[in-house]
Scaffold this motif. Sequence first.
Motif, PDB file in Angstrom:
ATOM      1  N   ASN A  70       0.841  -1.198   0.000  1.00  9.18           N
ATOM      2  CA  ASN A  70       0.000   0.000   0.000  1.00  9.18           C
ATOM      3  C   ASN A  70       0.880   1.252   0.000  1.00  9.18           C
ATOM      4  N   ARG A  71       0.657   2.122  -0.957  1.00  8.10           N
ATOM      5  CA  ARG A  71       1.574   3.250  -1.159  1.00  8.10           C
ATOM      6  C   ARG A  71       1.547   4.255  -0.010  1.00  8.10           C
ATOM      7  N   LYS A  72       0.389   4.429   0.612  1.00  6.47           N
ATOM      8  CA  LYS A  72       0.344   5.323   1.769  1.00  6.47           C
ATOM      9  C   LYS A  72       1.186   4.752   2.906  1.00  6.47           C
ATOM     10  N   THR A  73       1.091   3.461   3.133  1.00  5.43           N
ATOM     11  CA  THR A  73       1.874   2.801   4.180  1.00  5.43           C
ATOM     12  C   THR A  73       3.372   2.978   3.932  1.00  5.43           C
ATOM     13  N   VAL A  74       3.775   2.803   2.675  1.00  3.09           N
ATOM     14  CA  VAL A  74       5.197   2.935   2.325  1.00  3.09           C
ATOM     15  C   VAL A  74       5.672   4.375   2.531  1.00  3.09           C
ATOM     16  N   MET A  75       4.860   5.340   2.113  1.00  3.60           N
ATOM     17  CA  MET A  75       5.222   6.750   2.289  1.00  3.60           C
ATOM     18  C   MET A  75       5.409   7.093   3.763  1.00  3.60           C
ATOM     19  N   LEU A  76       4.480   6.625   4.607  1.00  2.56           N
ATOM     20  CA  LEU A  76       4.583   6.880   6.045  1.00  2.56           C
ATOM     21  C   LEU A  76       5.834   6.214   6.632  1.00  2.56           C
ATOM     22  N   LEU A  77       6.133   5.016   6.173  1.00  2.00           N
ATOM     23  CA  LEU A  77       7.325   4.307   6.642  1.00  2.00           C
ATOM     24  C   LEU A  77       8.586   5.104   6.321  1.00  2.00           C
ATOM     25  N   VAL A  78       8.710   5.553   5.072  1.00  4.48           N
ATOM     26  CA  VAL A  78       9.909   6.281   4.649  1.00  4.48           C
ATOM     27  C   VAL A  78      10.034   7.613   5.391  1.00  4.48           C
ATOM     28  N   LEU A  79       8.943   8.366   5.438  1.00  4.38           N
ATOM     29  CA  LEU A  79       8.984   9.653   6.136  1.00  4.38           C
ATOM     30  C   LEU A  79       9.290   9.464   7.620  1.00  4.38           C
ATOM     31  N   GLY A  80       8.736   8.402   8.211  1.00  4.43           N
ATOM     32  CA  GLY A  80       9.016   8.108   9.621  1.00  4.43           C
ATOM     33  C   GLY A  80      10.490   7.810   9.850  1.00  4.43           C
ATOM     34  N   ILE A  81      11.091   7.051   8.942  1.00  5.43           N
ATOM     35  CA  ILE A  81      12.526   6.728   9.057  1.00  5.43           C
ATOM     36  C   ILE A  81      13.365   8.002   8.948  1.00  5.43           C
ATOM     37  N   PHE A  82      12.971   8.900   8.047  1.00  2.65           N
ATOM     38  CA  PHE A  82      13.712  10.161   7.907  1.00  2.65           C
ATOM     39  C   PHE A  82      13.566  11.035   9.149  1.00  2.65           C
ATOM     40  N   VAL A  83      12.382  11.060   9.736  1.00  2.00           N
ATOM     41  CA  VAL A  83      12.180  11.836  10.968  1.00  2.00           C
ATOM     42  C   VAL A  83      13.073  11.288  12.084  1.00  2.00           C
ATOM     43  N   ILE A  84      13.066   9.978  12.262  1.00  2.00           N
ATOM     44  CA  ILE A  84      13.885   9.348  13.306  1.00  2.00           C
ATOM     45  C   ILE A  84      15.374   9.600  13.056  1.00  2.00           C
ATOM     46  N   GLY A  85      15.801   9.429  11.788  1.00  2.00           N
ATOM     47  CA  GLY A  85      17.203   9.663  11.442  1.00  2.00           C
ATOM     48  C   GLY A  85      17.629  11.091  11.738  1.00  2.00           C
ATOM     49  N   ASN A  86      16.753  12.056  11.429  1.00  2.00           N
ATOM     50  CA  ASN A  86      17.075  13.460  11.691  1.00  2.00           C
ATOM     51  C   ASN A  86      17.104  13.770  13.182  1.00  2.00           C
ATOM     52  N   ILE A  87      16.207  13.143  13.941  1.00  2.00           N
ATOM     53  CA  ILE A  87      16.210  13.348  15.400  1.00  2.00           C
ATOM     54  C   ILE A  87      17.526  12.836  15.997  1.00  2.00           C
ATOM     55  N   ILE A  88      17.968  11.668  15.544  1.00  2.00           N
ATOM     56  CA  ILE A  88      19.255  11.126  16.016  1.00  2.00           C
ATOM     57  C   ILE A  88      20.391  12.075  15.651  1.00  2.00           C
ATOM     58  N   SER A  89      20.332  12.667  14.449  1.00  2.00           N
ATOM     59  CA  SER A  89      21.377  13.604  14.013  1.00  2.00           C
ATOM     60  C   SER A  89      21.455  14.833  14.919  1.00  2.00           C
ATOM     61  N   ILE A  90      20.305  15.269  15.426  1.00  2.00           N
ATOM     62  CA  ILE A  90      20.281  16.446  16.307  1.00  2.00           C
ATOM     63  C   ILE A  90      21.122  16.213  17.549  1.00  2.00           C
ATOM     64  N   PHE A  91      20.991  15.020  18.115  1.00  2.00           N
ATOM     65  CA  PHE A  91      21.636  14.737  19.401  1.00  2.00           C
ATOM     66  C   PHE A  91      22.943  13.956  19.279  1.00  2.00           C
ATOM     67  N   ALA A  92      23.329  13.597  18.043  1.00  2.00           N
ATOM     68  CA  ALA A  92      24.549  12.800  17.852  1.00  2.00           C
ATOM     69  C   ALA A  92      25.787  13.604  18.258  1.00  2.00           C
ATOM     70  N   SER A  93      26.620  12.990  19.072  1.00  2.00           N
ATOM     71  CA  SER A  93      27.875  13.628  19.477  1.00  2.00           C
ATOM     72  C   SER A  93      29.070  12.917  18.846  1.00  2.00           C
ATOM     73  N   ASN A  94      28.790  11.828  18.127  1.00  2.00           N
ATOM     74  CA  ASN A  94      29.821  11.013  17.488  1.00  2.00           C
ATOM     75  C   ASN A  94      29.595  11.025  15.980  1.00  2.00           C
ATOM     76  N   PHE A  95      30.664  11.242  15.206  1.00  2.00           N
ATOM     77  CA  PHE A  95      30.530  11.350  13.754  1.00  2.00           C
ATOM     78  C   PHE A  95      29.999  10.065  13.133  1.00  2.00           C
ATOM     79  N   THR A  96      30.429   8.925  13.637  1.00  2.00           N
ATOM     80  CA  THR A  96      29.980   7.639  13.098  1.00  2.00           C
ATOM     81  C   THR A  96      28.480   7.471  13.265  1.00  2.00           C
ATOM     82  N   VAL A  97      27.971   7.881  14.423  1.00  2.00           N
ATOM     83  CA  VAL A  97      26.524   7.804  14.683  1.00  2.00           C
ATOM     84  C   VAL A  97      25.776   8.717  13.713  1.00  2.00           C
ATOM     85  N   ALA A  98      26.314   9.921  13.517  1.00  2.00           N
ATOM     86  CA  ALA A  98      25.687  10.873  12.600  1.00  2.00           C
ATOM     87  C   ALA A  98      25.674  10.316  11.172  1.00  2.00           C
TER      88      ALA A  98
END
Length: 393
Positions: A70-98
């Motif tokens: 289902n394309r809506k499900t896939v879109m939500l999955l991808v956008l959710g992964i990007f949101v989580i990835g960006n949140i981790i980037s905000i608080f990352a103190s290690n380059f490898t984690v970023a």
Amino acid sequence: MTKRNNLLIFIMAVGVFGIINTEMGVIGILPSLAEHFDVSVSKAGLLVSLFALVVAVSGPTMPLLFSGINRKTVMLLVLGIFVIGNIISIFASNFTVALISRVIPAFFHPIYCSLAFTVAAASVSKDEAPKAVSKVFIGVSAGMVVGVPIASFIASTTSLQMAMVFFTAVNAIAFIATLLFVPSMPVKERLSYGTQLSALTKSIVWLSIIAVILLNSAIFGVYSYFAEYMKTVTNFPSNTITLMLAIYGGANIIGNVMAGKLLTKNAQKSVVAFPFALGAVYILLFLFGQYSLPMAFITIVWGILAGVGGNINQYWVMSSAPEAPDFANGLFLSSCNVGTTIGAALGGLFISQIGTQYVVLVGLLSLILGSVSIFLRKYMYSLQNEALEKKII
């Protein structure tokens, strides 16, 4: 129905903007990221280059793997992964984690962009499809040319973390809008992997891929060094260079709007004419790039043509395999990233060997070879049509 389709296309344009912005926006804050993580600028550049490499590799495969969901499900999955990835980037103190927090979402980047183009085209009639796709491309252009200065401005006036918050916020807005306003879009006719992969047995698909690689190389082989060109050849001060980049970005968005109309009116002529039009601009750039006023005019026309070029690239690959739209759009994304990488590498080589002014030759050479691929595809297509007509008779 029209209003609902327009809303759907707008939401996808915002989603594409958020995803492309996540990819390209860090270019404007690379020095700050290098300082923050205590690494060299070249190492910090992995945040851009590795992201692009992952997109190039996963472009054909990831949309294929998710094509039956289902394309809506896939879109939500991808956008959710990007949101989580960006949140981790905000608080990352290690380059490898970023780096990991960017690489993982990069695998899913082609899925959303491919779906956005496919859904936009499917939401309207076949004749109006190029216009719908061109509206999604506005999000692509904005992500590439608007996100960089915005992120740079936020980082310089507030903090690096707030620039990362900006990336997160755009993706979160797209996620919420998709959740609330995008209808469920189950796949009615699921194509087997074999059926989609069979597109690779067609010669016109490969000729289309080669053409897109070369056309994107022509654009980004020169644009990647546009700021350097204006600094060393035109002798613009830094504030004028910033203004010219903004003008190029605005013209790029105008080009997307124009492309929809051009491809709807006469797609084949538009594709054939494009390399010649961009080639003329590059010749003018080579001859008059050292003069301020002609440079301003050249920048506007160049930006418009670059916006048109992105739409032409998508149309050229998509039209070569309309029976497998998700897979074709994935091939388009991969081809573009390969072309960008090749063009930037050749541009750097030409600059180091013969000088900044001659980076234009990379664009001209790529356009000549791209035109050959375009004409070969047209020839192969006409032969196939003739054979089909004889078979029917």
